[in-house]
Motif scaffolding. Structure first.
Motif, short mmCIF file in Angstrom:
data_model
loop_
_atom_site.label_atom_id
_atom_site.label_comp_id
_atom_site.label_asym_id
_atom_site.label_seq_id
_atom_site.Cartn_x
_atom_site.Cartn_y
_atom_site.Cartn_z
N MET A 260 44.12 45.69 43.46
CA MET A 260 43.50 45.97 44.75
C MET A 260 43.24 44.65 45.47
O MET A 260 42.10 44.18 45.55
CB MET A 260 42.18 46.73 44.56
CG MET A 260 41.38 46.93 45.82
SD MET A 260 41.88 48.32 46.82
CE MET A 260 41.46 49.69 45.78
N ARG B 110 35.20 50.58 45.38
CA ARG B 110 36.66 50.54 45.35
C ARG B 110 37.25 51.30 46.53
O ARG B 110 38.26 50.88 47.09
CB ARG B 110 37.18 51.09 44.03
CG ARG B 110 36.78 50.22 42.85
CD ARG B 110 37.52 50.58 41.59
NE ARG B 110 37.52 51.99 41.26
CZ ARG B 110 36.84 52.54 40.27
NH1 ARG B 110 36.07 51.78 39.51
NH2 ARG B 110 36.92 53.82 40.03
N PHE C 195 40.92 43.47 38.31
CA PHE C 195 40.83 44.46 39.38
C PHE C 195 41.59 44.01 40.63
O PHE C 195 42.32 44.80 41.25
CB PHE C 195 39.36 44.73 39.73
CG PHE C 195 39.18 45.65 40.88
CD1 PHE C 195 39.37 47.01 40.74
CD2 PHE C 195 38.84 45.15 42.12
CE1 PHE C 195 39.22 47.87 41.82
CE2 PHE C 195 38.68 45.99 43.21
CZ PHE C 195 38.87 47.36 43.05
N THR D 200 33.44 46.23 39.99
CA THR D 200 34.70 46.90 39.68
C THR D 200 34.49 48.32 39.19
O THR D 200 35.35 49.17 39.39
CB THR D 200 35.50 46.11 38.62
OG1 THR D 200 34.74 46.03 37.41
CG2 THR D 200 35.85 44.72 39.12
#
Length: 162
Positions: free
Chosen positions: A95, A55, A91, A49
């Protein structure tokens, strides 16, 4: 004693690479293992993360995986988080991804990643493999759909020569 050595070596090579609970499925906590994947093409993406390139690549990887599923391709993709279950859960609320996420629960992520060819321990790290023909390709750093397509094409080319 010499006759026992080949049998012992064969047993060690046949043993699973990881403890049964080293990888768990995000959400359910069920034990999982890359060795259980059965798809022709398998994509293992190691991430965390706190990793900015990880990401950034996740939406592209998710889009690629959805396209593979739409084509009914024999592809399995797994995001393996080298992070805590709490961090991953928080997270993924912001996402979401279209592929399964597992969490590494072991004590030595560097050693685990070395098993998959990541000698430097960097993230993101992706392994595209075709176990039935014994081929794999490692991709260190951020990937996208084009890089995944290229890796799969190269592996299929190598497998067709066998």
């Amino acid at each position: 004693m010499k006759k026992l050595y080949p049998a012992l070596l064969a047993a060690l090579l046949a043993a699973p690479l990881h403890a049964a609970d080293e990888f768990t499925v995000h959400g359910s906590g069920a034990a999982q293992s890359p060795e259980k994947l059965t798809a022709e093409v398998q994509v293992l993406n190691f991430w965390a993360t706190w990793c900015k390139p990880c990401r950034r690549e996740m939406p592209q990887m998710s889009k690629w995986y959805r396209a593979q599923r739409a084509k009914k391709a024999s592809v399995a993709m797994v995001g393996i988080a080298v992070d805590s279950a709490d961090n991953v859960a928080a997270f993924l609320k912001t996402m979401p991804v279209s592929y399964p996420v597992w969490i590494y629960n072991g004590n030595n992520s560097r050693a685990m990643m070395k098993v998959y060819g990541n000698q430097v321990g960097g993230l993101p790290y992706t392994v595209v493999r075709m176990p039935k023909c014994g081929q794999q390709q490692a991709l260190l750093g951020e990937v996208n759909g084009a890089k995944l397509d290229q890796a799969v094409a190269e592996l299929r080319g190598r497998c067709s020569k066998k």
